[in-house]
Design an enzyme around this catalytic site. Structure first.
Site, PDB file in Angstrom:
ATOM      1  N   SER A 162       0.687   7.302   5.885  1.00  0.00           N
ATOM      2  CA  SER A 162       0.552   5.937   6.405  1.00  0.00           C
ATOM      3  C   SER A 162      -0.428   5.178   5.521  1.00  0.00           C
ATOM      4  CB  SER A 162       0.009   5.990   7.838  1.00  0.00           C
ATOM      5  OG  SER A 162      -0.445   4.716   8.218  1.00  0.00           O
ATOM      6  N   ARG A 182      -2.466   3.222   6.563  1.00  0.00           N
ATOM      7  CA  ARG A 182      -3.729   3.177   7.312  1.00  0.00           C
ATOM      8  C   ARG A 182      -4.612   4.401   7.056  1.00  0.00           C
ATOM      9  NH1 ARG A 182      -0.752   0.313  11.461  1.00  0.00           N
ATOM     10  NH2 ARG A 182      -1.815  -1.675  11.734  1.00  0.00           N
ATOM     11  N   GLY A 194      11.901   4.003   8.283  1.00  0.00           N
ATOM     12  CA  GLY A 194      11.408   5.361   8.516  1.00  0.00           C
ATOM     13  C   GLY A 194      11.304   5.691  10.000  1.00  0.00           C
ATOM     14  N   ALA A 237       0.870  -1.181   0.000  1.00  0.00           N
ATOM     15  CA  ALA A 237       0.000   0.000   0.000  1.00  0.00           C
ATOM     16  C   ALA A 237       0.911   1.237   0.000  1.00  0.00           C
ATOM     17  CB  ALA A 237      -0.956  -0.005   1.183  1.00  0.00           C
ATOM     18  N   GLN A 245       3.373 -10.102  13.206  1.00  0.00           N
ATOM     19  CA  GLN A 245       3.466  -8.855  13.971  1.00  0.00           C
ATOM     20  C   GLN A 245       2.106  -8.252  14.295  1.00  0.00           C
ATOM     21  OE1 GLN A 245       5.751  -6.910  10.742  1.00  0.00           O
ATOM     22  NE2 GLN A 245       4.527  -5.101  11.190  1.00  0.00           N
ATOM     23  N   HIS A 256       3.053   4.556  -0.421  1.00  0.00           N
ATOM     24  CA  HIS A 256       2.787   5.985  -0.542  1.00  0.00           C
ATOM     25  C   HIS A 256       4.119   6.708  -0.634  1.00  0.00           C
ATOM     26  CE1 HIS A 256       3.935   6.027   3.655  1.00  0.00           C
ATOM     27  NE2 HIS A 256       2.955   5.178   3.946  1.00  0.00           N
ATOM     28  N   ASP A 259       8.098   4.996  12.315  1.00  0.00           N
ATOM     29  CA  ASP A 259       8.021   3.865  13.243  1.00  0.00           C
ATOM     30  C   ASP A 259       9.302   3.866  14.074  1.00  0.00           C
ATOM     31  OD1 ASP A 259       5.533   2.277  12.160  1.00  0.00           O
ATOM     32  OD2 ASP A 259       6.679   2.928  10.423  1.00  0.00           O
ATOM     33  N   HIS A 318       7.077   5.673   1.609  1.00  0.00           N
ATOM     34  CA  HIS A 318       7.853   4.499   1.157  1.00  0.00           C
ATOM     35  C   HIS A 318       8.742   4.870  -0.032  1.00  0.00           C
ATOM     36  CE1 HIS A 318       4.062   2.427   2.716  1.00  0.00           C
ATOM     37  NE2 HIS A 318       4.998   1.851   3.438  1.00  0.00           N
TER      38      HIS A 318
END
Ligand code: AMP
Length: 278
Positions: A185, A187, A147, A30, A59, A32, A150, A35
């Site tokens: 993100s 999310r 990154g 996913a 995880q 963006h 996190d 990334h």
């Protein structure tokens, strides 16, 4: 760009490719701009860049979160394609990495894994460390990019390579944000229009916290943030912590120590994290 679904096939191709240094960007897809910035940085530093796209089951302590995690391989590949031929993608099924045994390994990261994300997502960092070590073993990169979004994960990976003596250089990259300040993100895609419009409050609040640091102590700022979000019914604050950047333990005074503020908050059921340098 080449795409591989099995690391053994990737390694056959890699052995024929004259790359002095290989950069790895582990992702869960996913993709963006956050990334893509990591991949561009890796391309500056290396002859060959491997991007792994794998939603790692070990995880996730929450099965729904795993099930709802966005999977957009085709559009991910389209985005990576624009970056040129030195980018190879590794997009395995779980069995390729886990060899039919989808279980985390056991590590001891001490307090680093029991605070913040670790306290709210049971076993999360055991799963993260497991998949990252498996990726390192399978792909043997020279350098790997992570990154600061996190941040705790970054500290865990740094501890992992030290503990396990893994010969991979870890490079950290700054947080990439939307124009309105929301940290990018995967999310964010799950926020509805109203929630997306409210989401920039998270970063605005982090910035206000920094602005208060000369007049209030970290515990006072933490209380202020907790109080602030208690009056925002759409938000459900999991933690806000002003902590040492190495140990991630809360600090009661700044005293010139290197600190960051960390937040995890739910907005309309979507769990978002962010952090800021203090
Ligand atoms: P993920 O796909 O969420 O597991 O993220 C893969 C990598 O991209 C991790 O190292 C993340 O920290 C990094 N990343 C994700 N979002 C951002 C962002 N907004 N800015 C910088 N790095 C990011």
């Amino acid at each position: 760009m080449k795409v591989f679904y099995q690391y053994k096939e990737l390694n056959v191709a890699k052995n024929k490719y004259p790359a002095k240094s290989i950069g790895l960007v582990p992702t869960m897809g996913a993709l963006h701009e956050g990334h893509i910035t990591l991949v561009k940085r890796a391309l500056e530093d290396n002859d060959l860049v491997l991007v792994s796209i794998f939603v790692n089951p070990t995880q996730f302590d929450n099965k729904n979160d795993l099930k709802n995690y966005p999977k957009t391989l085709e559009s991910d590949l389209t985005k990576l394609q624009t970056l040129g031929g030195n980018v190879w993608v590794y997009a395995p099924e779980a069995d390729d990495l886990y060899n039919n045994k989808i279980e985390p390994r056991v590590y001891n990261f001490g307090k680093l894994e029991t605070t913040m994300e670790g306290a709210h997502r049971e076993g999360h960092f055991q799963g993260v460390a497991t998949v990252v070590q498996k990726l390192f073993e399978a792909l043997q990169p020279t350098v790997a990019y992570f990154g600061e979004k996190d941040y705790q994960q970054l500290q865990i990976i740094t501890a992992l390579v030290r503990q396990e003596n893994i010969p991979v250089v870890i490079v950290s990259c700054p947080i990439i944000r939307h124009e309105d300040g929301l940290a990018m993100s995967s999310r964010n895609k799950r926020l509805n229009i109203k929630e997306r419009a409210m989401a920039p409050v998270i970063y605005e609040t982090l910035q206000k916290a920094v602005a208060l640091k000369d007049i209030h102590s970290p515990p006072q700022i933490e209380s202020w943030i907790t109080e602030f979000f208690a009056h925002q019914p759409e938000f459900d604050l999991e933690y806000f912590s002003i902590a040492d950047i190495q140990t991630l333990e809360k600090v009661s005074a700044l005293n010139g120590s290197k600190t960051r503020a960390f937040i995890a908050i739910k907005l309309g059921g979507v769990r978002l994290i962010d952090n800021i340098k203090f």
